[in-house]
Write a protein that holds these residues in place. Structure first.
Motif, mmCIF file in Angstrom:
data_model
loop_
_atom_site.group_PDB
_atom_site.id
_atom_site.type_symbol
_atom_site.label_atom_id
_atom_site.label_comp_id
_atom_site.label_asym_id
_atom_site.label_seq_id
_atom_site.Cartn_x
_atom_site.Cartn_y
_atom_site.Cartn_z
ATOM 1 N N LEU A 1 0.865 -1.179 0.000
ATOM 2 C CA LEU A 1 0.000 0.000 0.000
ATOM 3 C C LEU A 1 0.900 1.226 0.000
ATOM 4 O O LEU A 1 1.901 1.281 0.725
ATOM 5 C CB LEU A 1 -0.890 0.029 1.246
ATOM 6 N N ILE A 2 0.545 2.201 -0.819
ATOM 7 C CA ILE A 2 1.324 3.434 -0.911
ATOM 8 C C ILE A 2 0.480 4.595 -0.400
ATOM 9 O O ILE A 2 -0.633 4.810 -0.873
ATOM 10 C CB ILE A 2 1.766 3.705 -2.357
ATOM 11 N N CYS A 3 1.004 5.312 0.576
ATOM 12 C CA CYS A 3 0.369 6.522 1.092
ATOM 13 C C CYS A 3 1.168 7.694 0.521
ATOM 14 O O CYS A 3 2.288 7.968 0.946
ATOM 15 C CB CYS A 3 0.405 6.525 2.622
ATOM 16 N N PHE A 4 0.589 8.358 -0.489
ATOM 17 C CA PHE A 4 1.260 9.451 -1.190
ATOM 18 C C PHE A 4 0.790 10.770 -0.595
ATOM 19 O O PHE A 4 -0.379 11.121 -0.665
ATOM 20 C CB PHE A 4 0.945 9.378 -2.679
ATOM 21 N N VAL A 5 1.727 11.498 0.032
ATOM 22 C CA VAL A 5 1.423 12.773 0.692
ATOM 23 C C VAL A 5 2.042 13.887 -0.152
ATOM 24 O O VAL A 5 3.236 13.863 -0.426
ATOM 25 C CB VAL A 5 1.995 12.801 2.124
ATOM 26 N N ASN A 6 1.207 14.867 -0.561
ATOM 27 C CA ASN A 6 1.667 15.861 -1.532
ATOM 28 C C ASN A 6 1.269 17.282 -1.123
ATOM 29 O O ASN A 6 0.316 17.480 -0.367
ATOM 30 C CB ASN A 6 1.073 15.531 -2.907
ATOM 31 N N TYR A 7 2.002 18.262 -1.673
ATOM 32 C CA TYR A 7 1.719 19.701 -1.544
ATOM 33 C C TYR A 7 1.778 20.205 -0.099
ATOM 34 O O TYR A 7 0.948 21.003 0.304
ATOM 35 C CB TYR A 7 0.354 20.050 -2.149
ATOM 36 N N PHE A 8 2.746 19.753 0.690
ATOM 37 C CA PHE A 8 2.834 20.235 2.073
ATOM 38 C C PHE A 8 4.086 21.085 2.278
ATOM 39 O O PHE A 8 5.098 20.918 1.593
ATOM 40 C CB PHE A 8 2.796 19.073 3.072
ATOM 41 N N TYR A 9 3.973 22.014 3.221
ATOM 42 C CA TYR A 9 5.091 22.855 3.633
ATOM 43 C C TYR A 9 4.831 23.315 5.066
ATOM 44 O O TYR A 9 3.691 23.677 5.373
ATOM 45 C CB TYR A 9 5.234 24.089 2.724
ATOM 46 N N PRO A 10 5.791 23.280 5.939
ATOM 47 C CA PRO A 10 7.192 22.891 5.775
ATOM 48 C C PRO A 10 7.348 21.376 5.597
ATOM 49 O O PRO A 10 6.408 20.620 5.829
ATOM 50 C CB PRO A 10 7.835 23.358 7.089
ATOM 51 N N PRO A 11 8.561 20.940 5.205
ATOM 52 C CA PRO A 11 8.767 19.533 4.854
ATOM 53 C C PRO A 11 8.973 18.631 6.061
ATOM 54 O O PRO A 11 10.008 17.997 6.203
ATOM 55 C CB PRO A 11 10.016 19.573 3.978
ATOM 56 N N SER A 12 7.976 18.567 6.912
ATOM 57 C CA SER A 12 8.058 17.705 8.088
ATOM 58 C C SER A 12 6.681 17.102 8.340
ATOM 59 O O SER A 12 5.738 17.828 8.657
ATOM 60 C CB SER A 12 8.519 18.516 9.302
ATOM 61 N N ILE A 13 6.559 15.797 8.159
ATOM 62 C CA ILE A 13 5.287 15.115 8.392
ATOM 63 C C ILE A 13 5.522 13.850 9.220
ATOM 64 O O ILE A 13 6.633 13.348 9.305
ATOM 65 C CB ILE A 13 4.576 14.721 7.073
ATOM 66 N N LYS A 14 4.452 13.373 9.809
ATOM 67 C CA LYS A 14 4.472 12.097 10.518
ATOM 68 C C LYS A 14 3.379 11.227 9.910
ATOM 69 O O LYS A 14 2.237 11.666 9.763
ATOM 70 C CB LYS A 14 4.215 12.298 12.012
ATOM 71 N N VAL A 15 3.738 10.001 9.526
ATOM 72 C CA VAL A 15 2.786 9.073 8.906
ATOM 73 C C VAL A 15 2.681 7.830 9.771
ATOM 74 O O VAL A 15 3.693 7.257 10.177
ATOM 75 C CB VAL A 15 3.229 8.678 7.478
#
Length: 198
Positions: A85-99
């Protein structure tokens, strides 16, 4: 109780047709109880306030863009066959996410990976998280993204949809049966026609 009022007057001096660069001038005055008399503590407040204002002007708040998330399998889904399964996370700023991932409501950490982030042309970023899994009927998977631009975490849900794939054998069986009946009918027609000619 003393009240301290800080007044900042800003004058922008300029000349319409002048070659002289514009100059921004700050006048800071601290008034306590309506008088210009001041104590040492209040002077510290004034200095601290002007330092804070100056820092905010030099470092404006960082812009934030919330992410879009899409969840999909990397290959055609077959029950009992390993997939990703691919979770594609796009168009975010700043470049720091938690999945984070769940299976049937419970957290999953085994088989999970997170790519580095990649820049988009508009200054935002995108990133992939993958989960290696073996689909079973009735399983429900979710990918949850946390980012500073989101007020609440963003969750995408996926479950195996094998209903379309289960029609395959039925379709082949139906087509084969139809062709068989057509050939049988054509054969009977030719036999009857041949007997009538004798």
């Amino acid at each position: 109780m003393k009240r301290c009022t800080i007044i900042i007057l800003m004058f922008n001096t300029f000349c319409a047709y002048s070659q002289i660069p514009h100059e921004l001038v700050y006048f800071v005055g601290c008034f306590v109880n309506g008088t210009t008399q001041d104590t040492l503590d209040n002077k510290h407040y004034c200095l601290a306030f002007t330092a804070l204002e100056s820092a905010e002007e030099k470092n404006p708040p960082e812009k934030r863009d919330s992410p879009d998330t899409i969840l999909f399998p990397s290959e055609e889904v077959q029950l009992g066959v390993k997939n990703r399964l691919i979770c594609f996370v796009n168009y975010f700023y700043p470049p720091s996410i938690k999945v984070s991932w769940t299976k049937n409501g419970g957290p999953v950490s085994e088989g999970v990976s997170l790519s580095r982030y990649f820049p988009n042309n508009d200054g935002t970023f995108h990133q992939f998280s993958t989960l290696t899994f073996t689909p079973s009927e009735g399983d429900v998977y979710s990918c949850t993204v946390e980012h500073s631009a989101l007020e609440t975490p963003q969750t995408s849900i996926w479950e195996p949809d094998v209903s379309d794939h289960s029609l395959g054998p039925d379709i082949f069986c139906g087509v084969g049966l139809t062709l068989g009946l057509l050939m049988f009918t054509a054969g009977v027609f030719l036999i009857v026609k041949g007997q009538n000619q004798h």
